[in-house]
Design an enzyme around this catalytic site. Sequence first.
Site, PDB file in Angstrom:
ATOM      1  N   GLN A 145       0.854  -1.195   0.000  1.00  0.00           N
ATOM      2  CA  GLN A 145       0.000   0.000   0.000  1.00  0.00           C
ATOM      3  C   GLN A 145       0.888   1.242   0.000  1.00  0.00           C
ATOM      4  O   GLN A 145       1.791   1.367   0.829  1.00  0.00           O
ATOM      5  CB  GLN A 145      -0.923   0.023   1.221  1.00  0.00           C
ATOM      6  N   TYR A 149      -5.893  11.111   4.029  1.00  0.00           N
ATOM      7  CA  TYR A 149      -4.516  11.366   3.600  1.00  0.00           C
ATOM      8  C   TYR A 149      -4.474  12.161   2.279  1.00  0.00           C
ATOM      9  O   TYR A 149      -5.504  12.574   1.769  1.00  0.00           O
ATOM     10  CB  TYR A 149      -3.736  10.049   3.550  1.00  0.00           C
TER      11      TYR A 149
HETATM   12  C1  LIG Z   1      -3.859  -0.338  13.903  1.00  0.00           C
HETATM   13  C2  LIG Z   1      -4.494  -0.060  12.562  1.00  0.00           C
HETATM   14  C3  LIG Z   1      -3.715   0.375  11.519  1.00  0.00           C
HETATM   15  C4  LIG Z   1      -4.298   0.640  10.261  1.00  0.00           C
HETATM   16  N1  LIG Z   1      -3.492   1.028   9.225  1.00  0.00           N
HETATM   17  C5  LIG Z   1      -4.046   1.226   8.007  1.00  0.00           C
HETATM   18  C6  LIG Z   1      -3.220   1.535   6.895  1.00  0.00           C
HETATM   19  O1  LIG Z   1      -1.995   1.638   6.982  1.00  0.00           O
HETATM   20  N2  LIG Z   1      -3.845   1.715   5.708  1.00  0.00           N
HETATM   21  C7  LIG Z   1      -5.210   1.603   5.550  1.00  0.00           C
HETATM   22  O2  LIG Z   1      -5.718   1.781   4.437  1.00  0.00           O
HETATM   23  N3  LIG Z   1      -5.989   1.282   6.583  1.00  0.00           N
HETATM   24  C8  LIG Z   1      -5.451   1.090   7.787  1.00  0.00           C
HETATM   25  N4  LIG Z   1      -6.246   0.716   8.827  1.00  0.00           N
HETATM   26  C9  LIG Z   1      -7.683   0.486   8.572  1.00  0.00           C
HETATM   27  C10 LIG Z   1      -7.954  -0.988   8.392  1.00  0.00           C
HETATM   28  O3  LIG Z   1      -7.303  -1.511   7.232  1.00  0.00           O
HETATM   29  C11 LIG Z   1      -9.463  -1.268   8.249  1.00  0.00           C
HETATM   30  O4  LIG Z   1      -9.969  -0.664   7.095  1.00  0.00           O
HETATM   31  C12 LIG Z   1     -10.235  -0.735   9.402  1.00  0.00           C
HETATM   32  O5  LIG Z   1      -9.669  -1.179  10.603  1.00  0.00           O
HETATM   33  C13 LIG Z   1     -11.730  -1.164   9.301  1.00  0.00           C
HETATM   34  O6  LIG Z   1     -11.868  -2.541   9.364  1.00  0.00           O
HETATM   35  P1  LIG Z   1     -12.432  -3.231  10.711  1.00  0.00           P
HETATM   36  O7  LIG Z   1     -13.813  -2.675  10.884  1.00  0.00           O
HETATM   37  O8  LIG Z   1     -12.408  -4.703  10.378  1.00  0.00           O
HETATM   38  O9  LIG Z   1     -11.484  -2.849  11.813  1.00  0.00           O
HETATM   39  C14 LIG Z   1      -5.688   0.471  10.078  1.00  0.00           C
HETATM   40  C15 LIG Z   1      -6.462   0.023  11.155  1.00  0.00           C
HETATM   41  C16 LIG Z   1      -5.891  -0.243  12.359  1.00  0.00           C
HETATM   42  C17 LIG Z   1      -6.761  -0.736  13.484  1.00  0.00           C
END
Ligand SMILES: Cc1cc2nc3c(=O)[nH]c(=O)nc-3n(C[C@H](O)[C@H](O)[C@H](O)COP(=O)(O)O)c2cc1C
Length: 182
Positions: free
Chosen positions: A102, A174
Amino acid sequence: MTNYQFLKPYTLRNGVTIANRIAMSPMTEQSSFEDGTITSDETAYYNLRAGGVGMQITGCANVNDLGKGFEGELSAAHEDMLPGLTKLANAMKVGHTKAILQIFSAGRMSNSKILRGEQSVSAGNVQADRPGAEQPRALSTAEVEETIMDFAKATQLAIDAGFDGVELHGANTYLIQQFFSH
Ligand SMILES: Cc1cc2nc3c(=O)[nH]c(=O)nc-3n(C[C@H](O)[C@H](O)[C@H](O)COP(=O)(O)O)c2cc1C
């Protein structure tokens, strides 16, 4: 065994087949060195989770130095990241798992501490609606063109490192999102 749809292969329009419909979403774990070089902790983290999912997407990697948004973030900003990125791609490509890097720029969602004294950049000079947000400076037209090229160079670096693809991180406030939503 139940005939689960999510365990069936999926073929993308470009002809690439993903072994199943489970993808590990990008999660920044801030395990890189200060300059974005990959650590063995990081390769171990992805390697542990590879092999089952059809696709793994790394946490975001900055495409240039001003795009860095977090300490310990992955970097695809310089050619010398290639050996580390190659190790990372190899750690992720276990069995049928596809490895996706990414790539992003944090834009105004960074700050002068993370940027070691530099002011953050954005589509304009409007600061984020977040407590403690610093005012960014507007990228010039030439810098916008350079940033686009930095995304292209990071993509080439990912290809050279053996990744199966890149994901452009255009969400979560971003830089790319800053161009269409203040
Ligand atoms: C600790 C953490 C780091 C994340 N880092 C990124 C990232 O680098 N890039 C991104 O697009 N999303 C990032 N996300 C978002 C996740 O990829 C995901 O879309 C988000 O947690 C929603 O999914 P969930 O409802 O299953 O948690 C991050 C989420 C968490 C919790």
